[in-house]
Design a protein around this motif. Structure first.
Motif, PDB file in Angstrom:
ATOM      1  N   ARG A 380      44.577 -50.919   1.053  1.00 37.18           N
ATOM      2  CA  ARG A 380      43.458 -51.646   0.435  1.00 37.18           C
ATOM      3  C   ARG A 380      42.710 -52.444   1.498  1.00 37.18           C
ATOM      4  NH1 ARG A 380      45.813 -53.872  -5.420  1.00 37.18           N
ATOM      5  NH2 ARG A 380      46.306 -51.802  -6.232  1.00 37.18           N
ATOM      6  N   ASP A 384      38.719 -52.143   2.900  1.00 37.81           N
ATOM      7  CA  ASP A 384      37.755 -53.236   3.062  1.00 37.81           C
ATOM      8  C   ASP A 384      37.200 -53.245   4.482  1.00 37.81           C
ATOM      9  OD1 ASP A 384      36.285 -55.568   2.337  1.00 37.81           O
ATOM     10  OD2 ASP A 384      37.796 -56.816   3.307  1.00 37.81           O
TER      11      ASP A 384
ATOM     12  N   PRO B  45      43.819 -63.042  -5.809  1.00 37.22           N
ATOM     13  CA  PRO B  45      42.867 -62.077  -6.379  1.00 37.22           C
ATOM     14  C   PRO B  45      42.079 -61.318  -5.318  1.00 37.22           C
ATOM     15  CG  PRO B  45      42.728 -64.164  -7.551  1.00 37.22           C
ATOM     16  CD  PRO B  45      43.639 -64.391  -6.379  1.00 37.22           C
ATOM     17  N   MET B  46      41.655 -62.006  -4.274  1.00 39.56           N
ATOM     18  CA  MET B  46      40.893 -61.327  -3.228  1.00 39.56           C
ATOM     19  C   MET B  46      41.804 -60.465  -2.372  1.00 39.56           C
ATOM     20  SD  MET B  46      39.676 -64.484  -4.046  1.00 39.56           S
ATOM     21  CE  MET B  46      40.031 -65.739  -2.837  1.00 39.56           C
ATOM     22  N   ALA B  47      42.942 -61.047  -1.967  1.00 39.35           N
ATOM     23  CA  ALA B  47      43.846 -60.328  -1.064  1.00 39.35           C
ATOM     24  C   ALA B  47      44.376 -59.050  -1.715  1.00 39.35           C
ATOM     25  CB  ALA B  47      45.001 -61.227  -0.648  1.00 39.35           C
ATOM     26  N   ASN B  48      44.700 -59.120  -3.015  1.00 35.18           N
ATOM     27  CA  ASN B  48      45.210 -57.946  -3.720  1.00 35.18           C
ATOM     28  C   ASN B  48      44.157 -56.854  -3.843  1.00 35.18           C
ATOM     29  OD1 ASN B  48      47.866 -58.452  -4.187  1.00 35.18           O
ATOM     30  ND2 ASN B  48      47.699 -58.391  -6.420  1.00 35.18           N
ATOM     31  N   SER B  49      42.901 -57.249  -3.717  1.00 39.38           N
ATOM     32  CA  SER B  49      41.826 -56.262  -3.801  1.00 39.38           C
ATOM     33  C   SER B  49      41.487 -55.701  -2.435  1.00 39.38           C
ATOM     34  CB  SER B  49      40.577 -56.898  -4.400  1.00 39.38           C
ATOM     35  OG  SER B  49      40.906 -57.552  -5.587  1.00 39.38           O
ATOM     36  N   GLY B  50      42.270 -56.062  -1.439  1.00 44.10           N
ATOM     37  CA  GLY B  50      42.005 -55.561  -0.092  1.00 44.10           C
ATOM     38  C   GLY B  50      41.116 -56.484   0.715  1.00 44.10           C
ATOM     39  N   CYS B  51      40.531 -57.487   0.046  1.00 41.89           N
ATOM     40  CA  CYS B  51      39.535 -58.330   0.708  1.00 41.89           C
ATOM     41  C   CYS B  51      40.203 -59.546   1.354  1.00 41.89           C
ATOM     42  CB  CYS B  51      38.456 -58.750  -0.282  1.00 41.89           C
ATOM     43  SG  CYS B  51      37.658 -57.325  -1.042  1.00 41.89           S
ATOM     44  N   GLU B  52      41.020 -59.263   2.340  1.00 39.04           N
ATOM     45  CA  GLU B  52      41.792 -60.306   3.003  1.00 39.04           C
ATOM     46  C   GLU B  52      40.877 -61.368   3.601  1.00 39.04           C
ATOM     47  OE1 GLU B  52      44.881 -58.806   5.744  1.00 39.04           O
ATOM     48  OE2 GLU B  52      44.335 -60.552   6.948  1.00 39.04           O
ATOM     49  N   ALA B  53      39.806 -60.920   4.241  1.00 32.46           N
ATOM     50  CA  ALA B  53      38.911 -61.883   4.903  1.00 32.46           C
ATOM     51  C   ALA B  53      38.326 -62.860   3.892  1.00 32.46           C
ATOM     52  CB  ALA B  53      37.802 -61.139   5.631  1.00 32.46           C
ATOM     53  N   ASP B  54      38.070 -62.370   2.682  1.00 36.87           N
ATOM     54  CA  ASP B  54      37.473 -63.237   1.655  1.00 36.87           C
ATOM     55  C   ASP B  54      38.486 -64.212   1.054  1.00 36.87           C
ATOM     56  OD1 ASP B  54      34.886 -61.943   1.765  1.00 36.87           O
ATOM     57  OD2 ASP B  54      35.896 -60.225   0.863  1.00 36.87           O
ATOM     58  N   ALA B  57      39.508 -68.476   3.473  1.00 39.36           N
ATOM     59  CA  ALA B  57      39.140 -69.890   3.269  1.00 39.36           C
ATOM     60  C   ALA B  57      39.974 -70.496   2.142  1.00 39.36           C
ATOM     61  CB  ALA B  57      37.657 -70.004   2.960  1.00 39.36           C
ATOM     62  N   THR B  58      40.234 -69.698   1.097  1.00 39.45           N
ATOM     63  CA  THR B  58      41.031 -70.192  -0.030  1.00 39.45           C
ATOM     64  C   THR B  58      42.477 -70.459   0.405  1.00 39.45           C
ATOM     65  OG1 THR B  58      39.625 -68.940  -1.537  1.00 39.45           O
ATOM     66  CG2 THR B  58      41.736 -69.674  -2.403  1.00 39.45           C
ATOM     67  N   HIS B  61      42.601 -73.556   2.480  1.00 36.54           N
ATOM     68  CA  HIS B  61      42.488 -74.715   1.596  1.00 36.54           C
ATOM     69  C   HIS B  61      43.855 -75.033   0.976  1.00 36.54           C
ATOM     70  CE1 HIS B  61      40.700 -77.519  -1.228  1.00 36.54           C
ATOM     71  NE2 HIS B  61      41.213 -76.845  -2.247  1.00 36.54           N
ATOM     72  N   LYS B  86      52.931 -62.556   1.329  1.00 36.40           N
ATOM     73  CA  LYS B  86      51.693 -61.857   1.694  1.00 36.40           C
ATOM     74  C   LYS B  86      50.599 -62.831   2.154  1.00 36.40           C
ATOM     75  CE  LYS B  86      51.775 -59.452  -2.373  1.00 36.40           C
ATOM     76  NZ  LYS B  86      51.336 -58.435  -3.335  1.00 36.40           N
ATOM     77  N   ILE B  88      48.779 -63.918   4.702  1.00 34.61           N
ATOM     78  CA  ILE B  88      48.466 -63.627   6.095  1.00 34.61           C
ATOM     79  C   ILE B  88      46.982 -63.742   6.428  1.00 34.61           C
ATOM     80  CG2 ILE B  88      50.470 -62.144   6.562  1.00 34.61           C
ATOM     81  CD1 ILE B  88      48.571 -59.765   5.887  1.00 34.61           C
TER      82      ILE B  88
END
Lengths: 461, 248
Positions: A380, A384, B45-54, B57-58, B61, B86, B88
């Motif tokens: 995944r 991205d 929610p973002m990381a599980n969707s593959g969007c690690e970079a997004d 910041a969360t 925080h 997870k 990372i």
């Protein structure tokens, strides 16, 4: 650049699910195999040690693959076998066609081989005037119905006996209303035996290839690999380069793991060792790369090459069982397919890593301990990085990342009473209430968030 | 003992009573609980969707708010699994490690750290089916896994529930098969997700429980949505509510 459209597994699965009785039949059948696997594993006290050993042998072999391949080639040549190397699917198909044309062979029988499916070999040869007959019952059913395999072990498991009766009636003129397995197996035998007897060449895949002896090993229940390999004078074996095991001692470990994991049986009816051509014949082995060396160099994904094609990950996968094997639009399907297929075509299979709940059952049943669900997660991220995530989802994630890293923004969108339909799930689960609400009620927002309650009741001034 | 309590975003908005139950339960057990007021989400929610970079910041925080705690407790297996295993997206460093090493699902905290022997205030005289999430079972190993046939049996959430007075726990087939929620999966693959939810309810209802209880509210949000669509009567509770003394 891929010429194929992106496989939409989710929509394909929704179509499969529309026929409730078919889905239930398939789910029940697949789950019974998972249960059989559990029973079978529980009868072997050292089962987990066997898995560790299987994994270690594969890791060792893959990290010394070039050496073992050369050893295999030398052994096979000593046995009088002609060894060929194919860089990709096209080269593989060319080599097969060339061998056949050298002998004027027009009728080819073959046992099941996922590698030849991967190479789309049947179509290639048929376009060149060769008739290819599958001799594995399931594979033959799929061939007659013009469908690819829906499962790597049982290609036709998605079909009920009634479906098979209809396919045979059309192809062989048999009784469409007789779905008795014995009758259907007999029809298959009658119509295929004749083709086997007059075939010019026979082909098998390989479950294992033993480097020390140059032996190709197949595990089947119907004995059709033996017919394909032994009846015609000309024999061709296609072997993916990851199928190498160093010695027969190593082979024994995998034989113990394979059919127990696949169908819950201690061993298959036939474990056949092909070592040399028959006295009046020729034997060819084609060692096929087709992207495997490239995958071997991928830090996060090389371990998928350990796969021994038992299909246990599919049988246990709750998504596969409810999607059907054809929904993946690929040669390998289910969890193992998800992590292999993007190495063949990243664009075409960019959606597959999302066809998983990451529940982890697949990794637990894998006899060679491939970390399947972790690789699905890692794919995944790759999608991205390579910009293969659909724009709508990507934008939702960017927005979510923005809101969730700014508490003041987060409080605004989550404040109770702020909106009638809460916006939170849009980023919590990329929800699209339309999608959620098709088969489920949406959760009801509370009158007060926890945060508001805490502020009112607990926060010290 | 000082604990940083994480209230996951979906609990904050849809199930505040679960956050309240977790807080009250910990306090009853003599724990000093801090709820860092600026918390939002763990980034899953973002990381599980593959969007690690997004999710970076969360997650940063989150680390900023929670790295000072000796114990970070979350009433959610999936969030705990994310933070422990997870996490990372933020750059590596001692604070990130601190957070990952000191995070506990509420059940783990009660069972393994506090080693709670009794919940004298609790009573739940009902038939209950316990659903353990895949994150709890296969991610955090809070229970033995059905695939690992030689492992000794254990089930931490069940062990705690058995201490609740009057409770009747019922078994059901395919007990640790995934319920089909899967985070973003529930929307992107809604047909399969819902089918899995219907099937899970079907298997559970063979034992006719009055309640389905879990330590993961996200599974229950999904199952509750399925159940309401199917018109089923079964009710849903987070395990913290039972352990905290809810009677119905």
């Amino acid at each position: 650049m891929s010429v194929h459209p992106v496989v939409d597994q989710a929509s394909n699965a929704a179509r499969f699910l529309a026929d409730r009785s078919r889905e239930e039949y398939f789910d029940t059948l697949m789950w019974s195999l998972r249960e059989a696997r559990d029973r079978s594993a529980s009868e072997v006290p050292e089962w987990e040690q066997l898995r560790d050993l299987g994994s270690a042998i594969k890791e060792h072999t893959l990290s010394h693959l070039a050496d073992y391949l050369e050893q295999f080639e030398a052994s096979a040549k000593r046995n009088g076998v002609e060894v060929h190397w194919a860089h990709d699917a096209h080269e593989h198909n060319q080599i097969v066609a060339e061998i056949l044309s050298r002998h004027g062979a027009k009728q080819l029988i073959k046992s099941k081989s996922m590698l030849t499916e991967e190479c789309d070999m049947r179509r290639y040869l048929e376009n060149r005037g060769v008739t290819v007959t599958e001799t594995d019952l399931g594979e033959r059913i799929q061939q007659l119905d013009d469908e690819p395999p829906a499962h790597i072990v049982g290609p036709a498991w998605q079909k009920s006996p009634e479906d098979v009766a209809r396919v045979f009636a059309k192809a062989y003129g048999s009784d469409p209303n007789n779905a008795a397995p014995v009758y259907l197996a007999h029809e298959m035998r009658v119509h295929t035996r004749a083709l086997i007897e007059k075939a010019d060449a026979g082909m098998t895949g390989a479950n294992f290839a033993v480097a020390e002896t140059g032996t190709v090993v197949t595990a089947t229940n119907e004995g059709n690999a033996d017919l394909s390999g032994n009846v015609p004078r000309l024999r061709i074996c296609s072997v993916g380069i990851e199928k190498i095991v160093p010695t027969h001692r190593d082979l024994a470990v995998f034989i113990r793991l394979l059919s127990r994991s696949a169908v819950g049986m201690p061993i298959t009816q036939y474990t056949s060792h092909f070592r040399a051509p028959r006295r009046d014949g020729e034997m060819h082995i084609i060692l096929v790369d087709n992207g495997r060396s490239e995958r071997l160099g991928m830090e996060k994904f090389w371990q998928s090459l350990k796969c021994i094609r038992c299909g246990a990950c599919m049988n246990t996968c709750p998504v596969y069982r409810r999607s059907g094997g054809l929904s993946y639009g690929s040669t390998y399907m289910g969890p193992i397919g998800i992590i292999m297929m993007p190495t063949f075509d990243i664009r075409r299979f960019s959606e597959l890593p999302f066809s998983s709940t990451l529940n982890g059952s697949c990794s637990n049943v894998c006899p060679v301990k491939i970390n399947i669900h972790e690789q699905i997660y890692a794919w995944r991220e790759v999608m991205d990085e390579k910009h293969q995530i659909k724009l709508a989802k990507k934008s939702a994630m960017v927005a979510a990342g923005e809101v969730l890293s700014h508490p003041e923004l987060y409080r605004i969108v989550t404040a109770a009473g702020e909106t009638t339909l809460k916006r939170l799930p849009r980023f919590a689960i990329y929800n699209d209430f339309n999608a959620w609400g098709k088969h489920r009620e949406t959760p009801l927002p509370a009158g007060q968030t926890f945060h508001e309650w805490y502020k009112a009741n607990r926060r010290k001034a | 003992m000082r604990v940083g309590l994480v209230v996951p975003c979906y609990i904050d908005v849809f199930y505040p009573e679960v956050g309240i139950a977790a807080l009250e339960l910990l306090e009853r057990l003599g724990v000093e609980v801090d709820y860092p007021f600026d918390q939002t989400c763990c980034g899953q929610p973002m990381a599980n969707s593959g969007c690690e970079a997004d999710s970076r910041a969360t997650e940063e925080h989150f680390i900023g708010l929670f790295s000072r705690f000796e114990y970070i407790v979350i009433p959610s297996g999936s969030c705990t699994h994310h933070v422990r295993n997870k996490f990372i997206a933020a750059p590596p460093g001692p604070e990130r490690d601190q957070v990952s090493k000191h995070v506990y699902d509420l059940i783990e905290f009660l069972h393994d750290v506090l080693k709670v022997n009794e919940f004298p205030w609790s009573e739940f005289p009902h038939k209950v089916a316990l659903h353990n999430s895949c994150s709890a079972v296969r991610g955090l190993h809070m229970a033995s896994m059905s695939e690992r046939v030689h492992d000794p049996y254990f089930n931490k959430p069940k062990a705690l529930l058995e201490k609740v007075k009057g409770i009747e726990l019922v078994d059901f087939p395919r007990h640790d098969e995934c319920c089909g929620f899967g985070g973003t999966f529930s929307a992107t693959e809604e047909a399969v997700s819902a089918r899995m939810g219907y099937d899970k309810l079907g298997f559970i209802q063979r034992s006719q429980p009055e309640y389905i209880v879990s330590s993961d509210m996200s599974c229950l949000m999904h199952l509750q949505g399925c159940g309401r669509r199917l018109g089923t009567e079964v009710k849903f509770r987070h395990i913290a509510q039972l352990l905290n003394g809810d009677h119905a």
